[in-house]
Design an enzyme around this catalytic site. Structure first.
Site, PDB file in Angstrom:
ATOM      1  CB  SER A 256      -0.908  -0.001   1.225  1.00  7.81           C
ATOM      2  OG  SER A 256      -0.118   0.208   2.382  1.00  7.81           O
ATOM      3  CE  LYS A 257      -2.954   3.081  -0.286  1.00 10.76           C
ATOM      4  NZ  LYS A 257      -3.733   2.265   0.392  1.00 10.76           N
ATOM      5  NE  ARG A 258       0.598   0.250   6.071  1.00  7.59           N
ATOM      6  CZ  ARG A 258       1.313  -0.842   6.360  1.00  7.59           C
ATOM      7  NH1 ARG A 258       2.556  -0.719   6.720  1.00  7.59           N
ATOM      8  NH2 ARG A 258       0.778  -2.025   6.288  1.00  7.59           N
TER       9      ARG A 258
END
Length: 490
Positions: A256-258
């Site tokens: 995911s983006k993190r």
RNA sequence: GCCGCUAUGGUGCAACGGUUAGCACGUAGCCCUUUCAAGGCUAAAAUACGGGUUCGAUUCCCGUUAGCGGUACCA
């Protein structure tokens, strides 16, 4: 049957079906790539379908980015894009057909009754528990006056549902685990029924488009028995499924983006070569079986098979992606690299038309070839290699501190400038001899002069071998830059 | 919780009953050298755990553990 169903019968037909609720995630990109590789390998058809049935979450403007990402990846399609939002009649008809043949029923329950949620009593604090599997409306009885019904599928009581997965093999699920899922939402205002749900629309579309192989993320495995049930109830034969393992971040949780960039367009912008990215992505969750891994697109096409798809989730390793990129930067036929560099220089305002053809093009080709072993990403051509394409470049203070600290340097550079200016021929060996002679006469090691000169003519401590650099820059610029550098001491 | 899937070095993959468990990325060192890369060589590093089956298990079966997925009138 709509237009989608009329095209070439018989052969393999696959589809990539993104929904415009976000950008093109690397996981989706890989799914698209696998579909594309399979379609091309099997000489079948690739179909693009936009799954935009959720009006709430759907953002049409995001589609542009998804298409841009696919184009960059080199994934093209033979049919579509089809938009599910334009095919609602098909789904309504399918839902009504199921209602008519007894495979579905009208459900008047309030939606909240079905929504799973935290149920502390049953499974401990904060545990999620499914509330209802079999709906009480399924036997046709309770109609609540004034409320609009949804259409639910009447899942068989007892028994199992099987399907074949080209990656995971034969699978079997107990029907007791499958809830009476919604096919058509309850209608608003004047409508009889509302928008179709995912399960209804994919199956209706896959049947209509005569999809033979459904290649998608493994997160859909547990949806599959529901869909198989729908195929059967609709009188259609299910396709072959191929579930592809998920892509994880370094901490093994779903990417995911993190974890950093997950939008493929980010990689495009960062300056990765599409073919390198494709090679890397293809090998994440797939293997040709042996130890080879540097596979150009034509080889991927030749070797791809669903049997080679792994069943284990894989971590997206950016370091390896970067390695692939440097490999491609070095090994690609120069003719394949030039357009990419040209585009990059244009973007950064460094491009000169004279490099497009004739002698200028010859120079451009040789210079890119000289530079490329040291390039990591496309934008390095205009930043790291700026001094080759522009006379406006800065001298790096750190490089200065490292290679100009000997007080003999200014004198040496001045002598070198004179020696080089006097050269009747401008080539590698002539520059080499001139420099070594100046170093010898100055009583210093050649390396001292060479390193100092590099800083003077390209502004950096790191560059291609000096005499090749001199040839690329030309006599006039080299001499000029050496003399300009002397002003740095004043 | 329930259902399902998966399990080879830090990472991506090989080995589909018999190998000193192979390759690559990354890491460390050495070589090369005109800087930095590249390249060459070397090193450390894995079959999650426990039971079976078998002459023989990384490989087949069961359990445990862990991770992931699903459990919506999302897709």
């Amino acid at each position: 049957m709509t237009d989608a169903g009329k095209a070439q019968a018989g052969s393999v037909r696959v589809r990539f079906a993104p929904s415009p609720t976000g950008y093109l995630h690397v996981g989706g990109a890989r799914t698209a790539l696998f579909n594309w590789l399979f379609a091309r390998k099997e000489r079948g058809a690739m179909i693009l379908r936009i799954e935009d049935t959720d009006a709430e979450r759907n953002k049409p403007e995001l589609l542009t980015g998804i298409l841009e990402g696919l184009k960059w990846l080199g994934v093209d399609w033979d049919e579509g894009p089809y938009y599910q939002s334009e095919r609602t009649e098909l789904y309504q008809a399918a839902g009504k057909k199921l209602l008519a043949n007894g495979s579905a029923f009208l459900c008047y329950c309030p939606p909240e009754k079905y929504v799973g949620g935290d149920h502390a009593e049953e499974g401990g604090e904060g545990t999620k528990v499914r509330r209802i599997v079999r709906c009480s409306c399924r036997d046709g009885k309770p109609s609540t006056p004034g409320t609009k019904p949804a259409v639910r599928f009447k899942v068989p009581v007892g028994g199992t549902t099987k399907f074949f997965d080209a990656v995971f093999g034969e699978r079997e699920f107990s029907n007791e685990e499958i809830e009476d899922f919604v096919l058509l939402r309850s209608g608003k205002d004047g409508e009889e029924f509302g928008q179709a749900m995912y399960q209804m629309s994919v199956v209706a579309d896959d049947i209509d488009m005569r999809i033979t192989h459904v290649i998608r993320g493994a997160d859909h495995i547990s949806n599959t028995p529901k869909q198989v049930l729908l195929y059967r109830s609709l009188g259609a034969e299910p396709p072959i499924f191929a579930h592809v393992p998920l892509i994880l971040g370094p901490d093994k949780s779903r990417l995911s983006k993190r974890h950093g960039a997950t939008d493929v367009n980010m990689y495009k912008r960062e300056g990765f070569l599409p073919e390198a990215f494709r090679n890397f992505l293809a090998l994440l969750g797939w293997s040709p079986g042996g130890d080879e891994e540097f596979l150009r697109t034509s080889q991927l096409l030749e070797k791809f098979s669903l049997q080679g798809v792994s069943r284990t989730n894989g971590v997206f390793d950016r370091a390896k992606l970067e390695w692939f990129n440097t490999q491609y930067l070095q090994k690609l036929p120069i003719g394949d690299l030039l357009p990419e560099v040209e585009a990059q220089l244009k973007e950064d305002g460094l491009w000169k038309e004279e490099w497009a053809a004739g002698a200028g093009h010859g120079w451009f080709l040789k210079t890119v070839d000289l530079l490329r072993p040291r390039i990591r990403l496309l934008p390095d051509f205009s930043s790291w290699s700026r001094a080759f394409f522009s006379d406006e470049f800065a001298i790096d203070p750190a490089a200065k501190a490292k290679f100009w600290k000997d007080e003999k340097v200014p004198g040496l550079l001045a002598k070198l400038a004179d020696a080089l200016a006097a050269l009747p021929e401008w080539n590698h060996d002539a520059c080499d001899h001139a420099a070594r002679k100046v170093a010898e006469e100055g009583g210093v090691k050649a390396g001292l002069l060479i390193n100092a000169t590099r800083v003077a003519i390209v502004g950096q401590a790191v560059a291609p071998p000096l005499f090749d650099t001199m040839v690329a820059l030309g006599q006039e610029r080299v001499v000029g830059r050496l003399r300009d550098a002397l002003t740095e001491w004043k």
